[in-house]
Design a protein around this motif. Sequence first.
Motif, PDB file in Angstrom:
ATOM      1  N   PHE A  83       1.097  -1.055   0.019  1.00 57.29           N
ATOM      2  CA  PHE A  83       0.018  -0.033   0.153  1.00 57.29           C
ATOM      3  C   PHE A  83       0.524   1.678   0.123  1.00 57.29           C
ATOM      4  CE2 PHE A  83      -3.355  -2.799   2.212  1.00 57.29           C
ATOM      5  CZ  PHE A  83      -3.605  -2.722   0.956  1.00 57.29           C
ATOM      6  N   HIS A 112      -8.271 -15.865  15.481  1.00 52.57           N
ATOM      7  CA  HIS A 112      -7.382 -16.181  16.200  1.00 52.57           C
ATOM      8  C   HIS A 112      -7.526 -16.729  17.098  1.00 52.57           C
ATOM      9  CE1 HIS A 112      -7.301 -11.338  15.783  1.00 52.57           C
ATOM     10  NE2 HIS A 112      -6.102 -11.868  15.366  1.00 52.57           N
ATOM     11  N   SER A 127      -3.164 -10.015  15.125  1.00 48.14           N
ATOM     12  CA  SER A 127      -3.184  -9.323  14.457  1.00 48.14           C
ATOM     13  C   SER A 127      -2.470  -8.228  13.391  1.00 48.14           C
ATOM     14  CB  SER A 127      -3.621  -8.149  15.187  1.00 48.14           C
ATOM     15  OG  SER A 127      -4.815  -7.321  15.133  1.00 48.14           O
ATOM     16  N   GLY A 128      -3.219  -7.329  12.471  1.00 49.98           N
ATOM     17  CA  GLY A 128      -2.058  -6.240  11.520  1.00 49.98           C
ATOM     18  C   GLY A 128      -1.707  -7.459  10.084  1.00 49.98           C
ATOM     19  N   CYS A 129      -1.195  -8.097  10.703  1.00 49.20           N
ATOM     20  CA  CYS A 129      -0.152  -8.647   9.882  1.00 49.20           C
ATOM     21  C   CYS A 129      -0.680  -9.257   7.910  1.00 49.20           C
ATOM     22  CB  CYS A 129       0.306 -10.310  10.154  1.00 49.20           C
ATOM     23  SG  CYS A 129      -0.990 -11.630  10.120  1.00 49.20           S
ATOM     24  N   GLY A 130      -2.441  -9.244   8.194  1.00 53.17           N
ATOM     25  CA  GLY A 130      -2.648  -9.267   6.647  1.00 53.17           C
ATOM     26  C   GLY A 130      -3.532 -10.417   6.761  1.00 53.17           C
ATOM     27  N   LYS A 131      -4.190 -10.717   7.291  1.00 49.27           N
ATOM     28  CA  LYS A 131      -4.599 -11.945   7.211  1.00 49.27           C
ATOM     29  C   LYS A 131      -6.072 -11.583   5.748  1.00 49.27           C
ATOM     30  CE  LYS A 131      -5.547 -13.220  11.575  1.00 49.27           C
ATOM     31  NZ  LYS A 131      -4.989 -11.816  11.886  1.00 49.27           N
ATOM     32  N   SER A 132      -6.690 -10.585   6.206  1.00 50.22           N
ATOM     33  CA  SER A 132      -8.042 -10.405   5.436  1.00 50.22           C
ATOM     34  C   SER A 132      -7.635  -9.700   4.446  1.00 50.22           C
ATOM     35  CB  SER A 132      -8.827  -8.562   6.784  1.00 50.22           C
ATOM     36  OG  SER A 132      -9.033  -9.688   7.652  1.00 50.22           O
ATOM     37  N   THR A 133      -6.952  -8.679   3.901  1.00 52.28           N
ATOM     38  CA  THR A 133      -5.261  -8.257   2.927  1.00 52.28           C
ATOM     39  C   THR A 133      -5.718  -9.567   1.929  1.00 52.28           C
ATOM     40  OG1 THR A 133      -4.440  -6.914   4.679  1.00 52.28           O
ATOM     41  CG2 THR A 133      -4.636  -7.314   1.739  1.00 52.28           C
ATOM     42  N   VAL A 137       2.716  -5.435   3.274  1.00 54.90           N
ATOM     43  CA  VAL A 137       1.612  -5.980   4.017  1.00 54.90           C
ATOM     44  C   VAL A 137       2.293  -7.486   4.374  1.00 54.90           C
ATOM     45  CG1 VAL A 137      -0.289  -6.993   4.788  1.00 54.90           C
ATOM     46  CG2 VAL A 137       0.089  -4.838   3.894  1.00 54.90           C
TER      47      VAL A 137
HETATM   48  N1  LIG Z   1      -6.198   0.309   1.993  1.00 53.10           N
HETATM   49  C1  LIG Z   1      -5.327   0.064   2.997  1.00 53.10           C
HETATM   50  N2  LIG Z   1      -4.312   0.933   2.634  1.00 53.10           N
HETATM   51  C2  LIG Z   1      -3.500   1.242   3.513  1.00 53.10           C
HETATM   52  N3  LIG Z   1      -2.989   0.093   4.574  1.00 53.10           N
HETATM   53  C3  LIG Z   1      -3.602  -0.800   4.425  1.00 53.10           C
HETATM   54  C4  LIG Z   1      -5.261  -1.587   3.818  1.00 53.10           C
HETATM   55  N4  LIG Z   1      -5.521  -2.363   3.336  1.00 53.10           N
HETATM   56  C5  LIG Z   1      -4.661  -3.019   4.829  1.00 53.10           C
HETATM   57  N5  LIG Z   1      -3.990  -2.072   5.272  1.00 53.10           N
HETATM   58  C6  LIG Z   1      -3.375  -2.500   6.553  1.00 53.10           C
HETATM   59  O1  LIG Z   1      -2.677  -3.858   5.626  1.00 53.10           O
HETATM   60  C7  LIG Z   1      -2.108  -4.377   7.638  1.00 53.10           C
HETATM   61  C8  LIG Z   1      -2.739  -5.661   7.432  1.00 53.10           C
HETATM   62  O2  LIG Z   1      -4.705  -5.223   7.165  1.00 53.10           O
HETATM   63  P1  LIG Z   1      -4.885  -6.834   7.231  1.00 53.10           P
HETATM   64  O3  LIG Z   1      -6.932  -5.900   7.748  1.00 53.10           O
HETATM   65  O4  LIG Z   1      -5.018  -7.557   6.738  1.00 53.10           O
HETATM   66  O5  LIG Z   1      -4.786  -7.322   8.838  1.00 53.10           O
HETATM   67  P2  LIG Z   1      -5.392  -8.608   9.650  1.00 53.10           P
HETATM   68  O6  LIG Z   1      -4.629  -9.703   9.939  1.00 53.10           O
HETATM   69  O7  LIG Z   1      -6.860  -9.039   9.274  1.00 53.10           O
HETATM   70  O8  LIG Z   1      -5.872  -8.105  10.901  1.00 53.10           O
HETATM   71  P3  LIG Z   1      -7.128  -8.287  12.040  1.00 53.10           P
HETATM   72  O9  LIG Z   1      -6.257 -10.329  12.739  1.00 53.10           O
HETATM   73  O10 LIG Z   1      -6.586  -7.542  13.248  1.00 53.10           O
HETATM   74  O11 LIG Z   1      -8.376  -8.522  10.878  1.00 53.10           O
HETATM   75  C9  LIG Z   1      -2.038  -2.963   8.343  1.00 53.10           C
HETATM   76  O12 LIG Z   1      -0.913  -3.169   9.020  1.00 53.10           O
HETATM   77  C10 LIG Z   1      -2.864  -2.510   7.804  1.00 53.10           C
HETATM   78  O13 LIG Z   1      -3.285  -0.761   8.519  1.00 53.10           O
END
Ligand SMILES: Nc1ncnc2c1ncn2[C@@H]1O[C@H](COP(=O)(O)OP(=O)(O)OP(=O)(O)O)[C@@H](O)[C@H]1O
Lengths: 307, 280
Positions: A15, A201, A47-53, A27
Motif C-alpha cells: 500500500f 485468532h 493482528s495486522g499481519c494481513g490475513k484480511s488483506t 503488508v
Molecule cells: N487499504 C489499505 N491501505 C493501507 N494500508 C492497509 C489497507 N488495508 C490494510 N492495510 C494495512 O495492512 C495491514 C494488514 O491489515 P489486515 O486487515 O489484513 O490485518 P489482519 O491480519 O486481518 O488483522 P486482524 O487480525 O486485526 O483483522 C495493516 O497494517 C493495515 O494497516
Amino acid sequence: MTVPFLKIEQLAQRFPSPDRGGEPLTVFENVSFGIEKGEFVCIIGHSGCGKSTIMNVLAGLAEPTEGVVVMDGQEVKGPSLERGVVFQNYSLLPWLSALRNVTFAVQARHPDWPKDKVKAHSYRFLELVGLTGGAERRKPSQLSGGMRQRVSIARAFAIEPKLLLLDEPFGALDALTRGSIQDELLRIWRGSGLTVFMITHDVDEALYLADRVLLMTNGPYARVAESVEVGIPRPRSRDQIVEHPNYYKARNHLVHFLARRSKELAGREHATASGQPETVRFADPGDDSPGGEGADPSQPALRAVNQ
Amino acid sequence: MQTFNGLSLGIRSVIVSIAILLVTLGVWELSISSGGASAELTEYELLTGGGAPKAGVPPPSEVFVKAWEQLSDPFYDAGPNDKGIGIQIGHSLYRVLAGYFLAAAIAIPLGFLIGMSPLMYRALDPFIQIMKPISPLAWMPLALFVIQDSQASAIFVIFICSIWPMLINTAFGVAGVRQDWVNVARTHELGTFKTAFTVILPAAAPTILTGMRISIGIAWLVIVAAEMLVGGTGIGYYVWNEWNNLDLTSVIFSIIMIGLVGMVLDAVFGLVQRQVQYSE
Ligand SMILES: Nc1ncnc2c1ncn2[C@@H]1O[C@H](COP(=O)(O)OP(=O)(O)OP(=O)(O)O)[C@@H](O)[C@H]1O
Ligand SMILES: [Mg+2]
C-alpha cells in the motif's frame, strides 16, 4: 504433484504510505500456498499481519500488487458467486429481514428462478442454521450476534459456492454460541465437497475445525511460514479431541509460533525463494520420534479452551 | 397535583399544551378589549400613515370567526382579488410541489453520481458551496427576466432553493455507504444499476429523505415571500393583499394556515422518512 484446487502464487500486497517518504508499506510478500478441493484450512497470525488483506484478494475484492490466485484452473480477477464470503462483521444489509438477506443472494445466483423457488431455497438454508420460526422475518438489528452470524453463514451457503471464505466469523460470539455454530458449520461442510478458507485468532477453534493450519509471521513483509497438518481424524468431538496425542503437540506448536516464532521469523531475510510454507506433520500416535519441533509445554495458552 | 403526576407523559404534555394555548389566547383577548379603540396610535401606525379604524390587532375571537367563515367555504372564487383560502393554498402548493419535484428529479440522480465519484464530489463542491447560501429570492429578478413569466419564475425560485439540501444530502449519503455493503453487492456479482438500486439507494435513503424534508420546509418558507413578489395568486399574495386591505384578521388567519400546511408537509415527509429508516 497435481495442481491444487486453489493455488496462490507469489502473492504480495503493498500500500502506498505517504508518511514514509514515498516508500510503500508491504503488508505481505512471497505468499504461496495451495488448498485441495474439499479441504478445511485455517489461517492464524497476529493482528495486522494481513490475513484480511489476503482474504480480500482471494475473494476478488482487492487486486494484489504481485502474484496470482488460480481457482479451479481459472485466474481470480474479481468477485464471483463461486466464492462465498462471510465477513468479519457479518455485513448483513440492515434494511432487509433475515430472510430477504438470504433471498438477495439466491436471486443474484439464480436470476431465472421464480420467487417462490428462491424463497423455498432460502428457507432451506435458514433452517440448516436453525433460524426459522419467526426469527427469519426480523431485521438484523433485532437479532442477537449469534443469529446474525447464522444468517450471514446461511447467505454464503445458499449460493452454493465452490470456495467459502470466512473472516474471523466467530470472533465476536460468546463461547457457547461459538461452539454451536462451529458444529453447524462442520455439519454443513461435511460431505458437501466445499473448500473452506477461514481466518481465526483462536488456536483451539483452528484445531477443532481445520485439516490444516497456515501460520503467518508478523508484518510488515509477512508471509505464510508454516503449514501445520492437524492429523486428527473426523468426526471430531470436543471432549475426545483433547485426548488425541496430536492435539497437544499441534496446540503447543501453534501457541509457540504465535508467542515467539512469528516474531523471530518476521522480516524479509527469512523468506524462502519459493515462498512455499514448510509443512509440519506430527508423528503417528505411539511413535516417539520428534515431530512438533520447538514445542514448549510451558508456554501459556493464548486463549482458553472454549468449553 | 398527585393525580396529574400519575398520568402518562403524553397526556400530561397535551394538558400543558392546551393550558399554554388557553392562557395565551386569554391574555391576547383581554389585552385588546381593555386597550380598546381609543388607544393612542402606535409608532408603526404613525409610520404607515395609519390610524385607520380597522388597523388595530384583532382579538382571537375575531380570528376564530374569520377562520370559520373562510373554512366553511374555502374554494369560493369572486374575482382576482377575492378567492377562498383553499384556492390560494392550492396555488401555493402547486408551485411548491412543481418546483420541489423538479428539483428532486435533478438533485437525486445528480447527487448519486457525485456521491459515487470522489472526483466529482470534490470538483463540484466549490460550486455547491457558493450556490447554497444565495437567498432564493435573489434569483427572482434574473428568473423574471429570463423566463418572462411570473408563475414559472416562482416555481424556479422554489426549484433553486430546494435543490441544494437534496443534492448535498444525496451525495453525502451515497458517498458514506459502508464499503462492507458495497462489497456484499460485489461478491454477489451485481451490476452497477442493480447495486445502485438494491444496495446504495436503500442504504442512503434515510440521509436522502432528511435532505428532502429540509428542502420541503425551505420551499414552503420561500413560497410565501416569492408570492408576495410575483403576486396574482397563492397564500403569500393573499397575506400581502389582506395587509394592503388592512384586514389584519385575515392576515393572522392566513399566518396560522401557513403554519398548519407547513406542519402537514413536514409530517408527511417524516412518515416517509420513518419507512426507510433502519438501524444497524
Ligand atoms: N487499504 C489499505 N491501505 C493501507 N494500508 C492497509 C489497507 N488495508 C490494510 N492495510 C494495512 O495492512 C495491514 C494488514 O491489515 P489486515 O486487515 O489484513 O490485518 P489482519 O491480519 O486481518 O488483522 P486482524 O487480525 O486485526 O483483522 C495493516 O497494517 C493495515 O494497516
Ligand atoms: Mg482482519
